[in-house]
Design an enzyme around this catalytic site. Structure first.
Site, short mmCIF file in Angstrom:
data_model
loop_
_atom_site.label_atom_id
_atom_site.label_comp_id
_atom_site.label_asym_id
_atom_site.label_seq_id
_atom_site.Cartn_x
_atom_site.Cartn_y
_atom_site.Cartn_z
N ILE A 6 0.65 -1.36 -0.11
CA ILE A 6 -0.06 -0.04 -0.04
C ILE A 6 0.80 1.15 0.03
O ILE A 6 1.81 1.36 0.92
CB ILE A 6 -0.93 0.15 1.42
CG1 ILE A 6 -1.71 -1.40 1.42
CG2 ILE A 6 -1.77 1.24 1.16
CD1 ILE A 6 -2.59 -1.35 2.60
N ASN A 87 -2.38 4.07 -3.42
CA ASN A 87 -3.18 4.93 -3.00
C ASN A 87 -2.65 6.28 -2.83
O ASN A 87 -3.33 7.30 -2.79
CB ASN A 87 -3.51 4.54 -1.49
CG ASN A 87 -4.09 5.54 -0.75
OD1 ASN A 87 -5.24 6.11 -0.84
ND2 ASN A 87 -3.30 5.93 0.31
N TYR A 154 -5.00 17.50 -11.53
CA TYR A 154 -5.58 16.41 -10.84
C TYR A 154 -6.53 15.74 -11.75
O TYR A 154 -6.31 14.37 -11.77
CB TYR A 154 -6.27 16.94 -9.35
CG TYR A 154 -6.79 15.97 -8.78
CD1 TYR A 154 -5.86 15.04 -8.02
CD2 TYR A 154 -8.12 15.68 -8.55
CE1 TYR A 154 -6.55 14.12 -7.01
CE2 TYR A 154 -8.44 14.71 -7.49
CZ TYR A 154 -7.76 13.90 -7.02
OH TYR A 154 -8.39 12.87 -5.99
N THR A 189 -10.38 13.60 4.72
CA THR A 189 -8.90 13.44 4.84
C THR A 189 -8.27 14.80 4.82
O THR A 189 -9.20 15.92 4.85
CB THR A 189 -8.47 12.71 3.74
OG1 THR A 189 -8.66 13.42 2.40
CG2 THR A 189 -9.07 11.22 3.68
#
Length: 252
Positions: A6, A87, A154, A189
């Site tokens: 990860i 991620n 993005y 987040t």
């Protein structure tokens, strides 16, 4: 043994995914700039291993050294399956084209596009060499399909990841690997904090994201990770597809 790699495991969705997979009896290899002691505790509680590789993934040399270290660790183990969750990512620069900061653009493309491609290439090669099944999950975003002012970099990066996922899946055909992109929606987040702190001149829709936080409509990373885990274990997966949290959150 089942190993899960990860990127960006120290916080947010990466941390939640690491905890969820550890609790399910998997061995975790985490890559991030900072170490998360809680993950070591979760690993011990579940009698599995947690190995952390400190790495700034925007640095080419550090990334290459980390991949080599992962290879060295895995080749000493009895690997039955591999999972890679790409991620790690960043949202900056949030700015209109014409005012973009070039060094930030370079770091962004490196982290959000180049690193997932490089990790996928490397780990898929190992899975084929060792003849073990690979589950590859590329974390994407709904921004890949939208035209949002201030998010040119993005959105372009996530669109690239979606196409990379589709092409990789098509190339693999019937080899037995699972290859998807996963769109986690709007999570609570640190990345969302960065988005909410943007100026309206740079990001026209900033007030919408501030309202989502104020109204409690952000999904927790733990919930997002839980849906992903259940999706992979319980759904008939169509390789190369983009799976969206909101299509499954009520089911799981």
């Amino acid at each position: 043994m089942n190993f899960v790699i990860i990127t960006g495991d120290s916080k947010g969705l990466g941390e939640s995914a690491a905890k969820r997979w550890l609790e399910d009896g998997n061995h975790i290899l985490g890559i991030s700039r900072t170490y998360n002691e809680e993950l070591e505790k979760v690993a011990k509680d579940n009698y599995v291993s947690y190995n952390h590789f400190e790495c700034d993934l925007t640095d080419e040399a550090e990334t290459n050294n980390t991949l080599a270290s992962i290879h060295n660790l895995l080749q000493r183990e009895e690997v039955e399956s591999l999972t890679l969750i790409n991620n790690a990512g960043m949202v900056e620069p949030i700015e209109r084209v014409g005012s973009l900061d070039i060094p930030t653009v370079d770091r962004h493309v490196r982290l959000n596009v180049s690193v997932p491609i490089l990790f996928s290439n490397y780990i898929l090669g190992l899975a084929d060499e060792w003849e073990v099944p690979l589950t590859l999950v590329n974390i994407t975003s709904g921004a890949a399909e939208k035209t949002t002012e201030g998010w040119s970099v993005y959105s372009a990066g996530k669109a690239a990841i979606n196409r990379f996922t589709a092409v990789t899946a098509k190339e693999q055909g019937g080899k037995g690997h699972t290859i998807i992109a996963y769109s986690p929606g709007v999570m609570d987040t640190e990345m969302q904090e960065e988005i909410r702190s943007a100026s309206k001149d740079s990001f026209k829709d900033v007030d919408k994201f501030r309202e989502l936080k104020e109204s409690g409509k952000l999904t927790s990373p733990d919930r997002v990770a839980e849906v992903l885990k259940n999706l992979l274990s319980q759904e008939p997966i169509q390789n190369g597809e983009v799976y969206k949290l909101y299509d499954y959150i009520d089911k799981y």
